[in-house]
Write a protein that holds these residues in place. Sequence first.
Motif, short mmCIF file in Angstrom:
data_model
loop_
_atom_site.label_atom_id
_atom_site.label_comp_id
_atom_site.label_asym_id
_atom_site.label_seq_id
_atom_site.Cartn_x
_atom_site.Cartn_y
_atom_site.Cartn_z
N UNK A 194 0.82 -1.21 0.00
CA UNK A 194 0.00 0.00 0.00
C UNK A 194 0.85 1.25 0.00
N UNK A 195 1.90 1.25 0.81
CA UNK A 195 2.80 2.40 0.86
C UNK A 195 4.14 1.93 1.36
N UNK A 196 5.15 2.05 0.52
CA UNK A 196 6.47 1.51 0.89
C UNK A 196 6.97 2.13 2.17
N UNK A 197 6.86 3.44 2.30
CA UNK A 197 7.37 4.09 3.50
C UNK A 197 6.52 3.75 4.70
N UNK A 198 5.20 3.72 4.50
CA UNK A 198 4.34 3.42 5.63
C UNK A 198 4.55 2.00 6.12
N UNK A 199 4.73 1.07 5.17
CA UNK A 199 5.01 -0.30 5.59
C UNK A 199 6.34 -0.37 6.30
N UNK A 206 0.21 7.20 18.27
CA UNK A 206 -0.37 7.67 17.01
C UNK A 206 -1.55 6.82 16.59
N UNK A 207 -1.43 5.49 16.77
CA UNK A 207 -2.54 4.61 16.42
C UNK A 207 -3.78 4.91 17.25
N UNK A 208 -3.57 5.40 18.46
CA UNK A 208 -4.70 5.73 19.34
C UNK A 208 -5.10 7.20 19.23
N UNK A 209 -4.50 7.90 18.25
CA UNK A 209 -4.92 9.28 18.02
C UNK A 209 -4.09 10.32 18.72
N UNK A 210 -2.86 9.97 19.12
CA UNK A 210 -2.03 10.92 19.85
C UNK A 210 -1.42 11.97 18.95
N UNK A 212 -3.85 6.69 7.14
CA UNK A 212 -3.83 6.26 5.74
C UNK A 212 -4.01 4.76 5.59
N UNK A 213 -3.14 3.98 6.25
CA UNK A 213 -3.14 2.55 6.02
C UNK A 213 -4.35 1.85 6.62
N UNK A 214 -4.68 2.17 7.88
CA UNK A 214 -5.82 1.49 8.49
C UNK A 214 -7.12 1.71 7.73
N UNK A 215 -7.41 2.95 7.29
CA UNK A 215 -8.63 3.12 6.48
C UNK A 215 -8.60 2.27 5.21
N UNK A 234 -11.15 -0.73 4.25
CA UNK A 234 -11.89 -0.71 2.99
C UNK A 234 -11.69 -2.01 2.22
N UNK A 235 -10.48 -2.54 2.27
CA UNK A 235 -10.20 -3.78 1.55
C UNK A 235 -10.77 -5.01 2.25
#
Length: 334
Positions: free
Chosen positions: A9-14, A118-122, A141-144, A148-149
């Motif tokens: 989905x995103x090289x940097x995000x992964x 960050x995952x919890x909205x920090x 970005x990734x979780x949405x 969706x998938x």
Amino acid sequence: MKRKNLVALSAFAVCGILMVSCGGGSTPKTSLKNATDSLSYATGINLADQGGLARFLEQQGILQSSSNIEYDYQMRISAATDSVQKQALQKELNAKIDSVNKVNAPKLNDFIRGLKEALKGGKEKSAYIQGLSIGTQIAESMLPQFNEQLFPGDSTKKVNEDQLLAGLLGTLKNEKLAIDKAEAGPFVENKIKEAQESHLREQYKDSIAAGDAFMADNAKREGVVTLPSGLQYEIVKEGSGAVPTDTDQVKVHYHGTLINGTVFDSSVDRGEPAVFGVTQVIPGWTEALKLMPVGSKWKLYIPYNLAYGAQERQAIKPFSNLIFDVELIDIEKK
């Protein structure tokens, strides 16, 4: 049907999600109570095992890799000739991995705290800015995209973030996993495929019903043969030549339409026969060709599961049944 690759989905995000484990911050307790939890956990493993975060964190001086150590010892263990030697090598490997984990732990502590927050909205705060930044990418970005998938069209379901972290951090801490790393990727990919196909089935339910009704009525016509697979055919002209096998190439003329008469492909219209391998076409074609003597002309009625299934091919919409006029001209020598 186009399908995104979940792992890419995103090289940097992964990169940023993978190695969040080894140091500070505890791994959430694994609890695979339902299908969503298992899927979330496998997604975490898959992200941790398949992405590029390890290299990213190594480049940043945050992580020391254990991959080379594991590979070396696995080769030595495989080559060992007796169980005592294997056990000794496994013990050495475990000790070395523990040592690497202890080195990584303090360096990863701030990174993991930031990612979790960050995952919890920090919000960004201090030294753990990298973990926080990457975690923000995951959360925003990734979780949405995952949701969706994995759960298309169903806003009531979402990835269990605790189980995603449990799989992700457990993998990076070299802990015993509830789902094998090698199985996590295919598991997630298959679930994506199933979810998207189920969503498409709902969208195209009227077309599926119309196709099923067409095939049922067509099966009642005189001269139409229905095979156990669901493939239907009628013989327009019976040939007397050889019958193709899986390893053959054939020369054919064909004219393909949807059940409403829309033409989507035709070698007849192009004025040039097609040549291809018997197994290089849709399953309905392969099955029919292996029954047709050279010189035959058949009309094929192919249900969607023996055609393109849930895929979309220009004029061919998902779950389309197809009709082909097929003339088997010859078996080509390779």
